[in-house]
Design an enzyme around this catalytic site. Structure first.
Site, mmCIF file in Angstrom:
data_model
loop_
_atom_site.group_PDB
_atom_site.id
_atom_site.type_symbol
_atom_site.label_atom_id
_atom_site.label_comp_id
_atom_site.label_asym_id
_atom_site.label_seq_id
_atom_site.Cartn_x
_atom_site.Cartn_y
_atom_site.Cartn_z
ATOM 1 N N LEU A 140 0.855 -1.231 0.015
ATOM 2 C CA LEU A 140 0.086 0.208 0.025
ATOM 3 C C LEU A 140 0.956 1.125 0.031
ATOM 4 O O LEU A 140 0.923 2.062 0.936
ATOM 5 C CB LEU A 140 -0.845 -0.068 1.030
ATOM 6 C CG LEU A 140 -2.173 1.126 1.074
ATOM 7 C CD1 LEU A 140 -2.730 1.065 -0.206
ATOM 8 C CD2 LEU A 140 -2.916 0.798 2.469
ATOM 9 N N HIS A 141 1.727 1.308 -1.060
ATOM 10 C CA HIS A 141 2.317 2.791 -1.068
ATOM 11 C C HIS A 141 2.263 3.075 -2.954
ATOM 12 O O HIS A 141 1.762 2.513 -3.509
ATOM 13 C CB HIS A 141 3.731 2.824 -0.782
ATOM 14 C CG HIS A 141 4.480 1.629 -0.762
ATOM 15 N ND1 HIS A 141 4.928 1.610 -2.180
ATOM 16 C CD2 HIS A 141 4.997 0.666 -0.132
ATOM 17 C CE1 HIS A 141 5.566 0.574 -2.090
ATOM 18 N NE2 HIS A 141 5.834 -0.160 -0.883
ATOM 19 N N ALA A 142 3.054 4.297 -3.128
ATOM 20 C CA ALA A 142 3.098 4.604 -4.455
ATOM 21 C C ALA A 142 1.683 5.013 -5.132
ATOM 22 O O ALA A 142 0.737 5.469 -4.212
ATOM 23 C CB ALA A 142 3.781 3.673 -5.305
ATOM 24 N N PRO A 157 -0.817 3.030 -5.316
ATOM 25 C CA PRO A 157 -2.273 2.616 -4.566
ATOM 26 C C PRO A 157 -2.493 3.306 -3.395
ATOM 27 O O PRO A 157 -3.645 3.599 -3.332
ATOM 28 C CB PRO A 157 -1.598 1.070 -4.089
ATOM 29 C CG PRO A 157 -0.582 0.577 -5.261
ATOM 30 C CD PRO A 157 0.014 1.882 -5.693
#
Lengths: 89, 559
Positions: free
Chosen positions: A14-16, A18
Site C-alpha cells: 500500500l504505497h506509491a 495504490p
C-alpha cells in the site's frame, strides 16, 4: 462503528500509486476513516503520509474502521479497492 | 560584452539561448520571529500549503500520465492532515512558521528514510512540498525549474535526477551547473538525451535569468552575451560537426581497418528501444539496477525474464552485455539490506552483495538465460566489482551453469587490473569501468564534484592502470572493452584503442564522433598516442600530447 478486514492485493503493497488512490477515495467519502494493523494503533486513512508510513505489504491483513452515516457502504467500496492489484491496472 | 568562463564539458554539442535559472530552495531565516498567536499563524501556514496543492494539481492537469501521478500524490502530501497536526504542535511551542514547517517535515523525512527503498525516495516529494510552502510563507518565488515557453539554457547549482527527468528535451537547449562532475547524474542524463552540458561552471547561479549565453559542451566554454560573430562561429562549428559526422556510418574501425566495436550504455527498456534504432553495434553495458530498486520484494523470475526479453529483442542479433545487479549501501535494496556502512564505495557492493545473497544472483542469471534463449541477441553477462581471480571463477561457474555461453568481469578495482591476466583467465572477456577505476586509483569520491580534476580519466596514473589491465588481457588472450564515460571522449578513445581495447561503450549520442575519430587514425598513430599519454606528467599534459598527434579533421571539431 463499522469495521472491515481486508487483504492488500496490490503487488507493491500500500504505497506509491495504490496509496494515493486509496487516500483519494477515503477523502471522497467525507467520513472519519482509520486504517491499521489488527491490534495496533490505527492511522487516519485520509493522510497520505500516515498511510505510507504504515507500510502495509502485499498479502497483509489490515483493518478499516469508520463512523457516521453511510459508513458501511464507504468501507465496502474501500475494501473493493484494496482487493484489486492497483499496480497492475 | 563578451565574457568567457570555462567549466567541464560533459555532453557534446553547442547551443545558444536565454538562461532559465533553477532557483535553489530558501531556508527558514535563522532569526525568524517566534509565533505568538499559534492559531492565526497556523491558518496562514494552512493557506500556504493549500496554494501549493492547487499549483501541483494545475500542473498535473497538463502533465503526461507518469508526471500526473507523481504530482497528484504530491498534492495529497501538501493537504496532509497528519502533517498539519505536527506543524500545529511545533507552532504551539513558539517556533516561527517556516521553522515549524521544516521541523515537522524533518520528522516525517527521518521516518521515511529509516524505512528505506520506495519510502526514502518519497522524501524528495515531501521536501519539494516543504520548499514551496516555505517560499510562499516568505513571499519569494517557488524553488525549482520555473515555467518557460521558449527553448532555453537551464542553469542550476546542481540538478536532482527528478528535476532532470521532468525537463522537456525539446525545450532545453543546454544545461549548465555550478556543481556536479563528469559522472554525475546530470552529465549522464544530458548525454543520454543528446543535450549539450557543462558542469563545474563557477558563478553559474549568479547569471541573471534571460541573459543570452552560448554553451560549448565539447570545450566546457560558456559565453555570456556572445557577439553575433561568435554565435555564428559556434553554430558554424556545430554544422561542420554535423556534416563531418553525417559522413561516418557503420561499425567502428580505425583508418587502417582495425575493428573497435561501438556500443551503447543503457539502463532500461526505453533506452534499449532508442539505442537499438541507432547506428551502433549493440550494448556494452546494460545496467540492471532499475529492475531491483524502488521495490519491497525481490523481482520474480517471470518479471525479470519479461524485462530482459524486452531489452534484448530490439537488438536483433547484435550483442548485449549485461551487468548483474550492482547495489550496495549507496543504492540500498529494501529486500537485501545489509545495514549501513561507514564507507559504501569500499563496502558490500557489486559482486560482494551477490556473494552474500546468491539467491538474488541465481534468479537474475536464470531469467537472463531464459530471455537469451527466447531472443536472437548475443547475450554476454559480466559482474561488477570483481577484485580477485577466485571471485571471477565463482561468478563464471554460476553464469555457465545457467547456460549462458559468455561471461566476463568488470575491471574497476585497481587490484583486478593489476592481476588482469589471472582474473581474465577465468572468464571470456573484461570490461573497464573507468569511472570507478579512476575513483579507486585516485582515492577520490565520484560524487564529490570538487574532486573532478582527480577523477579526470586523462590522469596518467589511471591510464597506466588501464594499460596494465590491457596487457593482462593480451597475455590471457581475452578481449578487453571500456564501458565508462572515458570511452565517449573521441581523443581518449584513440588512446584506449592504442592501449589494446577492442570495444567502446558510451552514451549513444557520443557514438558518431568516436566513430569519426577512429576512422581518421591508423592503429600505429593510436599506439603513438597511447605511449605519449602514458609518458605524460599530468592529465592536462596527456591530453595536449595526444591532441598534437591528432588528425586536423578531428581537432577542428574539438576546439
Amino acid at each position: 462503528m463499522a469495521t472491515r478486514i481486508v487483504t492488500i492485493a496490490s503487488s507493491v503493497g500500500l504505497h506509491a500509486r495504490p496509496a494515493s488512490l486509496f487516500v483519494q477515495a477515503a477523502n471522497a467519502t467525507g467520513l472519519d476513516i482509520e486504517i491499521g494493523r489488527p491490534d495496533e494503533e490505527s492511522v487516519d486513512a485520509t493522510s497520505i503520509l500516515g498511510v505510507m508510513a504504515l507500510g502495509a505489504r502485499h498479502g497483509e491483513q489490515i483493518v478499516l474502521t469508520a463512523e457516521g452515516d453511510g459508513a458501511d457502504e464507504a468501507l465496502d467500496s474501500l475494501v473493493e479497492l484494496l482487493s484489486r492489484d492497483l499496480d497492475a491496472e | 560584452m563578451t565574457d568567457v568562463i570555462r567549466g567541464i564539458g560533459v555532453s557534446p554539442g553547442a547551443a545558444v539561448g536565454p538562461v532559465v535559472q533553477v532557483r535553489a530552495p530558501v531556508r527558514p531565516p535563522a532569526d525568524e520571529a517566534p509565533t505568538t498567536d499559534a492559531a492565526a499563524t497556523h491558518t496562514r501556514v494552512k493557506e500556504a500549503f493549500e496554494s501549493v496543492a492547487v499549483t501541483l494539481e494545475e500542473r498535473a492537469a497538463t502533465a503526461d500520465e507518469t508526471a500526473q501521478q507523481i504530482l497528484t500524490a504530491t498534492a495529497l502530501i501538501a493537504r496532509d492532515k497528519g502533517l498539519q497536526k505536527s506543524i500545529g504542535k511545533h507552532l504551539a511551542t513558539g517556533k516561527g512558521p517556516t521553522t515549524a514547517v521544516t521541523a515537522a517535515v524533518e520528522e516525517y523525512a527521518a521516518q521515511f528514510e529509516a524505512l528505506g527503498g520506495y519510502f526514502a525516495e518519497r522524501v524528495t516529494d515531501l521536501k519539494d512540498v516543504r520548499n514551496r510552502a516555505v517560499a510562499r510563507l516568505l513571499g519569494v518565488p517557488d524553488p525549482g525549474v520555473p515555467d518557460f515557453d521558449v527553448p532555453s539554457v537551464i542553469v542550476a547549482h546542481d540538478l536532482a535526477p527528478a528535476e532532470t527527468v521532468t525537463l522537456n528535451p525539446s525545450m532545453v537547449r543546454a544545461i549548465v551547473t555550478e556543481a556536479g562532475g563528469r559522472t554525475s547524474h546530470t552529465a549522464i542524463l544530458a548525454a543520454q538525451m543528446g543535450i549539450p552540458a557543462v558542469v563545474q561552471f563557477a558563478g553559474a547561479t549568479t547569471i541573471p535569468s534571460g541573459t543570452i549565453v552560448a554553451v560549448d559542451g565539447d570545450t566546457g566554454e560558456v559565453t555570456l552575451d556572445p557577439s553575433e560573430e561568435y554565435q555564428r562561429e559556434l553554430i558554424g562549428k556545430r554544422e561542420r560537426r554535423r556534416s563531418a559526422l553525417a559522413g561516418s556510418a557503420g561499425p567502428g574501425r580505425t583508418r587502417d581497418g582495425h575493428p573497435i566495436a561501438l556500443l551503447a550504455n543503457i539502463g532500461g527498456v526505453d533506452d534499449a528501444v532508442s539505442a537499438a534504432a541507432q547506428d551502433l553495434e549493440g550494448v556494452g553495458l546494460f545496467r540492471t539496477e532499475f529492475v531491483f530498486l524502488s521495490r519491497d520484494t525481490a523481482p520474480t523470475l517471470a518479471e525479470q525474464t519479461e524485462i530482459y526479453t524486452k531489452v534484448f529483442e530490439p537488438f536483433g542479433t547484435r550483442r548485449v552485455v549485461v551487468r548483474t545487479l550492482d547495489a550496495g549501501a549507496d543504492k540500498p535494496l529494501a529486500f537485501a539490506d545489509l545495514g549501513p556502512e561507514e564507507n559504501p564505495a569500499l563496502g558490500k557492493r557489486g559482486l560482494r552483495l551477490s556473494a552474500l545473497r546468491p539467491d538474488l544472483l541465481d534468479v537474475q542469471l536464470e531469467a537472463l538465460g531464459v530471455a537469451a534463449k527466447a531472443t536472437h541477441a548475443e547475450v554476454k553477462v559480466m559482474a561488477p566489482m570483481v577484485a580477485t581471480p577466485e571471485e571471477a571463477a565463482w561468478f563464471a561457474r554460476r553464469v555457465r551453469e545457467n547456460g549462458l555461453p559468455s561471461v566476463g568481469v568488470m575491471i574497476e578495482v585497481p587490484g583486478a587490473a593489476l592481476l588482469a591476466s589471472h582474473v581474465l583467465a577465468e572468464v571470456d572477456f573484461g570490461s573497464l569501468g573507468t569511472n570507478d577505476l579512476a575513483q579507486y586509483t585516485m582515492a577520490a569520491d565520484r560524487m564529490e564534484g570538487v574532486l573532478s580534476d582527480l577523477l579526470d580519466p586523462w590522469q596518467p596514473a589511471v591510464l597506466k592502470v588501464i594499460g596494465h589491465a590491457c596487457d593482462g588481457a593480451r597475455v590471457a588472450g581475452k578481449p578487453m572493452g571500456v564501458c565508462g564515460e572515458a570511452g565517449g571522449d573521441p581523443l581518449l578513445a584513440l588512446v584506449l584503442a592504442g592501449l589494446g581495447v577492442s570495444s567502446l561503450s558510451m552514451a549513444p549520442s557520443k557514438v558518431p564522433i568516436v566513430r569519426f575519430a577512429l576512422s581518421l587514425h591508423n592503429m600505429a598513430t593510436c599506439h603513438g598516442m597511447a605511449t605519449a599519454a602514458l609518458d605524460s606528467r599530468t592529465a592536462v599534459d596527456a591530453r595536449s600530447a595526444v591532441l598534437a598527434l591528432a588528425h586536423e579533421g578531428l581537432v577542428a571539431l574539438l576546439d
